[in-house]
Design an enzyme around this catalytic site. Structure first.
Site, PDB file in Angstrom:
ATOM      1  N   SER A 201       0.830  -1.200   0.000  1.00 48.74           N
ATOM      2  CA  SER A 201       0.000   0.000   0.000  1.00 48.74           C
ATOM      3  C   SER A 201       0.863   1.247   0.000  1.00 48.74           C
ATOM      4  O   SER A 201       2.031   1.210   0.375  1.00 48.74           O
ATOM      5  CB  SER A 201      -0.869   0.026   1.265  1.00 48.74           C
ATOM      6  N   ASP A 202       0.273   2.361  -0.421  1.00 51.50           N
ATOM      7  CA  ASP A 202       0.911   3.627  -0.129  1.00 51.50           C
ATOM      8  C   ASP A 202       0.821   3.824   1.383  1.00 51.50           C
ATOM      9  O   ASP A 202      -0.025   3.231   2.051  1.00 51.50           O
ATOM     10  CB  ASP A 202       0.230   4.770  -0.883  1.00 51.50           C
ATOM     11  N   CYS A 203       1.708   4.657   1.913  1.00 54.85           N
ATOM     12  CA  CYS A 203       1.868   4.686   3.364  1.00 54.85           C
ATOM     13  C   CYS A 203       0.630   5.261   4.057  1.00 54.85           C
ATOM     14  O   CYS A 203       0.137   6.329   3.683  1.00 54.85           O
ATOM     15  CB  CYS A 203       3.133   5.448   3.719  1.00 54.85           C
TER      16      CYS A 203
END
Length: 484
Positions: A201-203
């Site tokens: 995932s993006d953070c």
């Protein structure tokens, strides 16, 4: 542990990864699902931080990488948008190779990880987007070619003689994760993520789903169950590590879903040598970080990306035998840190524009005005140094400058990296002939009033009188077109 199948190097990676996961308890498993994988001391499994960044050089943005007295800096190449302007595929690949050389060397020195969130592969739809400099521009074909070459460079060794019989797909130097801004998931270019070994995932995106988007009305236990089942293997954040065990106990997700993701993750770490090492890369060390070869490559990349936008009366290149004094004016004339843009680390050194020009002529510097240019108190000192010099460089808004006959030449140098000042001076004085092309359309100022940023449709919307986006669909007038 010596009897674990995981420790048997003769077995396939998938078999070894499955065996390792089978030895873990549920609580131990969920502690490995975030970018901070806490390890399992009971099994001798070390801690690992998945999050390192290498957008245009090894970055200090990700917590998996840091600089100190052992590794004080790494080569900072031009930001992606300027490197793209070179339209040179071999250059993109070579930069990727240099970055991975330094990354692997820093890993050997315990200053970096082996998995890097890079490159960004978003197509720029709107020039007002604040992350344009991280991208290869507005053309999807160019974005794809950049990603393909940079990733292959990032994952393949720089000196083929070092690896001879090494299987490059089996033993990449580092693992690259392509970065669309919605999900970091690789689909092309031999990236590790292409092989669907892991999806990250993006953070903090799972947390954002729950706390900010709220479009599904999920609890955190709901969200981690939904994303695990959808195939998200690694959470850049803490939602998985803090909430997955409860989600299993509530019956929302199965332990087999966790096992599947962990197996993918450990296959990646096996391939990049986290457990077994890769002897061919063990010799990389501090001598391979900020090497003269890499510093020169950073300068060359900046030279190749610089775009000549205007050159009336063949004003450029300046002749060093006639230009003895040079006025350098503008808020970025003495730029250092600003040259390396964002997602950067600590560079090997800085060559500012003033420093670069000083090798060709005697330089007088005046700021002229600050970046916002809200008052003119600094203009008169700038006028004075310009009057006394044989020639004047001034960094300014080019919209009016294009049509101003008193401004003879315009160069676009974007964020040119640590060696930017040297590259700019080399171009201005003719040591290098500029051949860069714009990877973005330069719109006139009223473009911002023609359509909102929230409209992301590329084709024109006749009903709302919105013009098309990018050079493929915009049919209005421009300051400079794509590819100029």
């Amino acid at each position: 542990m010596a009897n674990f199948a995981f420790c048997d190097k003769s077995l396939p990676y998938e078999v070894r990864a499955r065996d390792l996961v089978n030895h873990m308890t549920l609580q131990e498993k969920v502690q490995q699902l975030g970018h901070v994988a806490y390890g399992v001391p009971r099994l001798g499994l070390p801690k690992y931080n998945w999050w390192s960044e290498a957008l245009h050089g090894v970055s200090s943005t990700g917590p998996g990488t840091f600089f100190d007295e052992v590794v004080p800096g790494a080569t900072s190449f031009p930001t992606v948008i300027l490197t793209t302007a070179a339209f040179n595929e071999s250059l993109w690949k070579t930069i990727g190779q240099a970055v991975s050389t330094e990354a692997r060397a820093m890993y050997n020195l315990s200053r970096a990880g082996l998995t890097f969130w890079s490159p960004v592969i978003n197509v720029v739809r709107d020039p007002r987007w604040g992350r344009v400099i991280e991208t290869p521009g507005e053309d999807p074909f160019i974005v794809g070619r950049y990603a393909s070459n940079f990733v292959r460079g990032l994952q393949v060794a720089l000196k083929i003689t070092q690896i001879q019989t090494l299987d490059l797909l089996k033993f990449p130097r580092v693992a690259s994760t392509l970065l669309p801004m919605i999900l970091k998931i690789g689909r092309i270019s031999d990236a590790i993520s292409l092989m669907l070994e892991y999806i990250v995932s993006d953070c903090d995106s799972i947390q954002v789903m729950v706390e900010r988007h709220k479009f599904l009305g999920d609890t955190k236990e709901d969200a981690v169950a939904r994303t695990l089942k959808a195939g998200l293997d690694l959470d850049c954040g803490e939602c998985y590590t803090k909430n997955t065990e409860a989600s299993v106990k509530q019956g929302k997700v199965g332990e087999e879903d966790i096992d599947r993701s962990l197996k993918y993750l450990y296959v990646v770490l096996l391939r990049v040598g986290f457990f077994d090492g890769i002897p061919q890369f063990q010799s990389l060390g501090i001598k391979d970080v900020c090497s003269e070869q890499h510093i020169e490559l950073a300068a060359q990349a900046a030279r190749e990306g610089i775009v000549l936008l205007k050159n009336n009366d063949d004003t450029l290149p300046l002749k060093s035998d006639t230009i003895k004094t040079l006025a350098v004016v503008g808020p970025h004339a003495n730029a250092t840190k600003v040259m390396i843009g964002n997602y950067a680390g600590i560079p090997c050194r800085y060559i500012s524009p003033i420093h670069g020009f000083s090798t060709y002529a005697k330089v007088s510097y005046a700021i002229g005005c600050d970046v916002a240019c809200r008052d003119d108190i600094l203009v008169f000192p700038a006028m004075k140094v310009a009057q006394e010099a044989d020639a004047t460089i001034r960094g300014i808004d080019i919209t009016f400058a294009k049509n101003n006959d008193n401004i003879k030449a315009i160069l676009w140098a974007e964020y040119p990296g640590e060696e930017g000042g040297r590259a700019i001076a080399d171009v201005v004085f003719g040591k290098y002939n500029p051949g860069g092309r714009l990877p973005l359309t330069w719109h006139e100022a009223d473009y911002v009033d023609q359509l909102p940023r929230t409209s992301l449709q590329l084709r024109p919307n006749d009903e709302l009188s919105y013009p098309g986006r990018t050079y493929k669909f915009f049919n209005g007038s421009t300051v400079y077109p794509f590819g100029y």
